[in-house]
Design a protein around this motif. Structure first.
Motif, PDB file in Angstrom:
ATOM      1  N   VAL A   1       0.849  -1.195   0.000  1.00  0.00           N
ATOM      2  CA  VAL A   1       0.000   0.000   0.000  1.00  0.00           C
ATOM      3  C   VAL A   1       0.883   1.243   0.000  1.00  0.00           C
ATOM      4  CG1 VAL A   1      -1.889  -1.131   1.233  1.00  0.00           C
ATOM      5  CG2 VAL A   1      -0.095   0.066   2.538  1.00  0.00           C
ATOM      6  N   PHE A   2       0.261   2.377  -0.322  1.00  0.00           N
ATOM      7  CA  PHE A   2       0.915   3.672  -0.139  1.00  0.00           C
ATOM      8  C   PHE A   2       0.648   4.133   1.297  1.00  0.00           C
ATOM      9  CE2 PHE A   2       0.352   3.729  -4.747  1.00  0.00           C
ATOM     10  CZ  PHE A   2       1.557   4.273  -5.198  1.00  0.00           C
ATOM     11  N   ILE A   3       1.701   4.512   1.998  1.00  0.00           N
ATOM     12  CA  ILE A   3       1.546   5.125   3.316  1.00  0.00           C
ATOM     13  C   ILE A   3       2.072   6.553   3.243  1.00  0.00           C
ATOM     14  CG2 ILE A   3       2.231   5.107   5.747  1.00  0.00           C
ATOM     15  CD1 ILE A   3       2.309   2.089   5.655  1.00  0.00           C
ATOM     16  N   HIS A   4       1.188   7.475   3.551  1.00  0.00           N
ATOM     17  CA  HIS A   4       1.532   8.894   3.578  1.00  0.00           C
ATOM     18  C   HIS A   4       1.696   9.283   5.047  1.00  0.00           C
ATOM     19  CE1 HIS A   4       0.258  13.265   2.297  1.00  0.00           C
ATOM     20  NE2 HIS A   4       1.250  13.268   3.167  1.00  0.00           N
ATOM     21  N   ILE A   5       2.940   9.423   5.485  1.00  0.00           N
ATOM     22  CA  ILE A   5       3.194   9.880   6.845  1.00  0.00           C
ATOM     23  C   ILE A   5       2.942  11.384   6.864  1.00  0.00           C
ATOM     24  CG2 ILE A   5       4.894  10.109   8.683  1.00  0.00           C
ATOM     25  CD1 ILE A   5       6.368   7.709   7.480  1.00  0.00           C
ATOM     26  N   GLY A   6       1.898  11.791   7.599  1.00  0.00           N
ATOM     27  CA  GLY A   6       1.517  13.201   7.597  1.00  0.00           C
ATOM     28  C   GLY A   6       2.661  14.115   7.944  1.00  0.00           C
ATOM     29  N   SER A   7       3.450  13.735   8.932  1.00  0.00           N
ATOM     30  CA  SER A   7       4.775  14.294   9.177  1.00  0.00           C
ATOM     31  C   SER A   7       5.377  13.606  10.383  1.00  0.00           C
ATOM     32  CB  SER A   7       4.759  15.817   9.393  1.00  0.00           C
ATOM     33  OG  SER A   7       4.419  16.165  10.718  1.00  0.00           O
ATOM     34  N   ILE A   8       6.691  13.668  10.457  1.00  0.00           N
ATOM     35  CA  ILE A   8       7.427  13.277  11.643  1.00  0.00           C
ATOM     36  C   ILE A   8       8.469  14.353  11.906  1.00  0.00           C
ATOM     37  CG2 ILE A   8       7.081  10.791  11.415  1.00  0.00           C
ATOM     38  CD1 ILE A   8       9.833  10.574  10.136  1.00  0.00           C
ATOM     39  N   ALA A   9       8.941  14.409  13.140  1.00  0.00           N
ATOM     40  CA  ALA A   9      10.039  15.307  13.482  1.00  0.00           C
ATOM     41  C   ALA A   9      11.346  14.576  13.240  1.00  0.00           C
ATOM     42  CB  ALA A   9       9.928  15.734  14.942  1.00  0.00           C
ATOM     43  N   VAL A  10      12.200  15.151  12.394  1.00  0.00           N
ATOM     44  CA  VAL A  10      13.510  14.561  12.125  1.00  0.00           C
ATOM     45  C   VAL A  10      14.591  15.630  12.249  1.00  0.00           C
ATOM     46  CG1 VAL A  10      12.657  12.705  10.639  1.00  0.00           C
ATOM     47  CG2 VAL A  10      13.261  14.898   9.634  1.00  0.00           C
ATOM     48  N   LEU A  11      15.760  15.217  12.705  1.00  0.00           N
ATOM     49  CA  LEU A  11      16.876  16.142  12.838  1.00  0.00           C
ATOM     50  C   LEU A  11      17.383  16.572  11.466  1.00  0.00           C
ATOM     51  CD1 LEU A  11      18.934  14.450  15.703  1.00  0.00           C
ATOM     52  CD2 LEU A  11      17.610  16.583  15.849  1.00  0.00           C
ATOM     53  N   SER A  12      17.666  17.865  11.332  1.00  0.00           N
ATOM     54  CA  SER A  12      18.247  18.390  10.103  1.00  0.00           C
ATOM     55  C   SER A  12      19.755  18.560  10.272  1.00  0.00           C
ATOM     56  CB  SER A  12      17.619  19.747   9.755  1.00  0.00           C
ATOM     57  OG  SER A  12      16.249  19.614   9.475  1.00  0.00           O
ATOM     58  N   ASP A  13      20.429  18.789   9.155  1.00  0.00           N
ATOM     59  CA  ASP A  13      21.884  18.936   9.194  1.00  0.00           C
ATOM     60  C   ASP A  13      22.321  20.186   9.956  1.00  0.00           C
ATOM     61  OD1 ASP A  13      22.109  16.640   7.695  1.00  0.00           O
ATOM     62  OD2 ASP A  13      22.221  17.708   5.774  1.00  0.00           O
ATOM     63  N   ASN A  14      21.448  21.204  10.017  1.00  0.00           N
ATOM     64  CA  ASN A  14      21.829  22.480  10.631  1.00  0.00           C
ATOM     65  C   ASN A  14      21.518  22.554  12.126  1.00  0.00           C
ATOM     66  OD1 ASN A  14      19.079  22.673  10.653  1.00  0.00           O
ATOM     67  ND2 ASN A  14      18.939  24.477   9.350  1.00  0.00           N
ATOM     68  N   GLY A  15      21.135  21.436  12.730  1.00  0.00           N
ATOM     69  CA  GLY A  15      20.852  21.432  14.153  1.00  0.00           C
ATOM     70  C   GLY A  15      19.415  21.717  14.498  1.00  0.00           C
ATOM     71  N   LYS A  16      18.637  22.166  13.528  1.00  0.00           N
ATOM     72  CA  LYS A  16      17.211  22.369  13.766  1.00  0.00           C
ATOM     73  C   LYS A  16      16.460  21.075  13.449  1.00  0.00           C
ATOM     74  CE  LYS A  16      15.976  27.184  13.940  1.00  0.00           C
ATOM     75  NZ  LYS A  16      14.915  28.146  13.577  1.00  0.00           N
ATOM     76  N   VAL A  17      15.137  21.170  13.460  1.00  0.00           N
ATOM     77  CA  VAL A  17      14.291  20.005  13.248  1.00  0.00           C
ATOM     78  C   VAL A  17      13.414  20.253  12.031  1.00  0.00           C
ATOM     79  CG1 VAL A  17      12.502  18.535  14.271  1.00  0.00           C
ATOM     80  CG2 VAL A  17      14.256  19.567  15.735  1.00  0.00           C
ATOM     81  N   ALA A  18      13.238  19.245  11.217  1.00  0.00           N
ATOM     82  CA  ALA A  18      12.323  19.334  10.081  1.00  0.00           C
ATOM     83  C   ALA A  18      11.000  18.687  10.457  1.00  0.00           C
ATOM     84  CB  ALA A  18      12.909  18.644   8.853  1.00  0.00           C
ATOM     85  N   ASN A  19       9.909  19.361  10.141  1.00  0.00           N
ATOM     86  CA  ASN A  19       8.561  18.798  10.255  1.00  0.00           C
ATOM     87  C   ASN A  19       8.264  18.230   8.870  1.00  0.00           C
ATOM     88  OD1 ASN A  19       5.837  18.271  10.552  1.00  0.00           O
ATOM     89  ND2 ASN A  19       5.389  20.184  11.610  1.00  0.00           N
ATOM     90  N   ARG A  20       8.594  16.962   8.673  1.00  0.00           N
ATOM     91  CA  ARG A  20       8.690  16.392   7.324  1.00  0.00           C
ATOM     92  C   ARG A  20       7.646  15.309   7.069  1.00  0.00           C
ATOM     93  NH1 ARG A  20      14.611  15.244   5.993  1.00  0.00           N
ATOM     94  NH2 ARG A  20      14.493  17.536   5.852  1.00  0.00           N
ATOM     95  N   ALA A  21       6.955  15.457   5.956  1.00  0.00           N
ATOM     96  CA  ALA A  21       5.996  14.462   5.485  1.00  0.00           C
ATOM     97  C   ALA A  21       6.656  13.549   4.463  1.00  0.00           C
ATOM     98  CB  ALA A  21       4.787  15.151   4.873  1.00  0.00           C
ATOM     99  N   PHE A  22       6.174  12.312   4.396  1.00  0.00           N
ATOM    100  CA  PHE A  22       6.700  11.330   3.452  1.00  0.00           C
ATOM    101  C   PHE A  22       5.549  10.591   2.784  1.00  0.00           C
ATOM    102  CE2 PHE A  22       9.901  11.800   6.724  1.00  0.00           C
ATOM    103  CZ  PHE A  22      11.115  11.781   6.046  1.00  0.00           C
TER     104      PHE A  22
END
Length: 284
Positions: free
Chosen positions: A80-101
């Motif tokens: 199936v297709f799973i659309h993760i609405g978003s998760i918090a992931v660490l970014s390279d610059n030390g901040k956090v990305a609110n990222r959907a997949f």
């Protein structure tokens, strides 16, 4: 034109990532067992914690995130297709990305989207939020191709910024999305009308899974995951804030018909805005 069954997976994510994975997996398996081939989770599916320090202790970069890894394996297992609405992931610059997949049935990542608009607000009940203190905003809108259908990606607060959705519709998106962790206060006031407005003005489906209930960090979210059709009618809604899911049939022929009836996109024109300083060029 295409047809598929969509599921909104409603969660009440807490501070423990493994527990959030378990709840999401149980609901996804159940919805997939009822024929859903596209399953969407809410914003911040992996962890929901207000403290920046606690958040940073619980998350990883994209390659090390256990929620993303489990959803990729689950998509491949269930095909199936799973659309993760978003998760918090660490970014390279030390901040956090609110990222959907969006994950395709083979388990590969089909598309990524970083939330553009940061929820920096002071609400009438005393709630105050400053997402920009923790999260790095995205800079580009994203459209994923599922079943040959163009699906626009957005997250929560983005729903208040119509230009994102209009840009996606102009590019051919027939399905728009806004998975969210809407506050209870703003959800009661605006959740339904914003979802319906984006659907009506763009002649597109809007699919939005939501967080719901009182979370471990004390926040209260509205729930009411829903699917709206291109004419603005609510096709399906989880009419509460408890974890669960709702199913809806998506037939993109409805988007074609809605855009034929009200050709708002085709009828758009550029215009200027008259101000005290003269004319300033504007775009729709």
């Amino acid at each position: 034109m295409a047809f598929f069954r969509a599921a909104c997976i409603q969660l009440r994510s807490g501070k423990t990532v493994s527990e959030n994975i378990a709840v999401a997996e149980t609901l996804i398996r159940s919805a997939a067992g009822k024929g859903a081939s596209y399953l969407q989770t809410p914003e911040m599916s992996n962890v929901l914690v207000r403290s920046r320090e606690e958040l940073l202790d619980r998350i990883a970069d994209e390659d090390g995130d256990p929620f993303l890894a489990r959803m990729r394996a689950l998509a491949a297992e269930l095909e199936v297709f799973i659309h993760i609405g978003s998760i918090a992931v660490l970014s390279d610059n030390g901040k956090v990305a609110n990222r959907a997949f969006v994950i395709e049935p083979a388990g590969a990542i089909l598309a990524r989207y970083d939330k553009i608009h940061m929820f920096d607000v002071d609400l009438p009940n005393g709630e105050s939020w400053r997402e920009s203190a923790t999260y790095e905003p995205g800079t580009q809108t994203v459209i994923a191709d599922l079943f040959g259908i163009k699906v626009g990606m957005a997250v929560c607060y983005d729903i208040r910024f119509p230009a994102i959705f209009r840009t996606q519709a102009r590019a051919g998106a027939e399905v728009l999305t806004a998975p969210a962790a809407f506050t209870r206060q703003t959800g009661r006031a605006h959740w339904h009308v914003l979802q319906r407005a984006r659907a009506i003005e763009n002649g597109a489906f809007v699919i939005s899974a939501a967080q719901g209930g009182t979370h471990e960090d004390g926040r209260e979210t509205f729930g009411h995951s829903l699917v709206v059709d291109p004419w603005g009618e609510i096709l399906a809604e989880l009419d509460h804030d408890e974890p669960g899911y709702v199913l809806a049939e998506i037939d993109t022929a409805m988007a074609v018909k809605a855009r034929q009836r009200i050709p708002a996109i085709a009828n758009e024109r550029d215009f200027v805005c008259a101000t005290a300083d003269g004319l300033k060029e504007m775009t729709a």
